[in-house]
Design an enzyme around this catalytic site. Sequence first.
Site, mmCIF file in Angstrom:
data_model
loop_
_atom_site.group_PDB
_atom_site.id
_atom_site.type_symbol
_atom_site.label_atom_id
_atom_site.label_comp_id
_atom_site.label_asym_id
_atom_site.label_seq_id
_atom_site.Cartn_x
_atom_site.Cartn_y
_atom_site.Cartn_z
ATOM 1 N N VAL A 76 0.859 -1.181 0.000
ATOM 2 C CA VAL A 76 0.000 0.000 0.000
ATOM 3 C C VAL A 76 0.895 1.230 0.000
ATOM 4 O O VAL A 76 1.763 1.376 0.867
ATOM 5 C CB VAL A 76 -0.924 0.011 1.234
ATOM 6 C CG1 VAL A 76 -1.783 1.267 1.255
ATOM 7 C CG2 VAL A 76 -1.789 -1.248 1.282
ATOM 8 N N SER A 107 2.889 -4.404 3.266
ATOM 9 C CA SER A 107 3.787 -3.284 3.492
ATOM 10 C C SER A 107 2.970 -2.034 3.229
ATOM 11 O O SER A 107 2.117 -2.027 2.343
ATOM 12 C CB SER A 107 4.979 -3.315 2.534
ATOM 13 O OG SER A 107 5.720 -4.497 2.701
ATOM 14 N N CYS A 108 3.214 -0.994 3.992
ATOM 15 C CA CYS A 108 2.518 0.272 3.790
ATOM 16 C C CYS A 108 3.544 1.384 3.936
ATOM 17 O O CYS A 108 4.205 1.482 4.980
ATOM 18 C CB CYS A 108 1.387 0.441 4.800
ATOM 19 S SG CYS A 108 0.431 1.963 4.575
ATOM 20 N N VAL A 109 3.687 2.170 2.894
ATOM 21 C CA VAL A 109 4.685 3.236 2.912
ATOM 22 C C VAL A 109 4.065 4.551 2.466
ATOM 23 O O VAL A 109 3.178 4.588 1.617
ATOM 24 C CB VAL A 109 5.905 2.905 2.017
ATOM 25 C CG1 VAL A 109 6.653 1.697 2.545
ATOM 26 C CG2 VAL A 109 5.485 2.654 0.585
#
Length: 129
Positions: A76, A107-109
């Site tokens: 994301v 994963s969210c960045v």
Amino acid sequence: MTKIIHTEKAPAAIGPYVQAVDLGNLVLTSGQIPVNPSNGEVPQDIQAQTRQSLENVKAIIEQAGLQVKDIVKTTVFVKDLNQFTTLNAEYEAFFKENNHPNFPARSCVEVARLPKDVGVEIEAIAVRK
């Protein structure tokens, strides 16, 4: 053998890429921004943008003959991590509504900018069992 996945139920690629590739046991989607494929519109708020991005991922996964429950990993990309709580709640609801047995790894960045200045982009990997 690699198969290209395309559906009219998700937005067409806006660059030199495909919606997804099917490697036989794995389907990898390109990042999906929250463009409604039927009218080209983008919702304003992050909750609706998250839902539209996930619906676009779902359409592609289903075109490959899989279901949301087959998604094992998502990435994301979000423009404003201060909106994470709202994004996360919609993400959780989507996977519960689609009978995912757990939740995918994720994963969210936070990123500086996304195509069409949207607030979120989501990509997924699904496994054919």
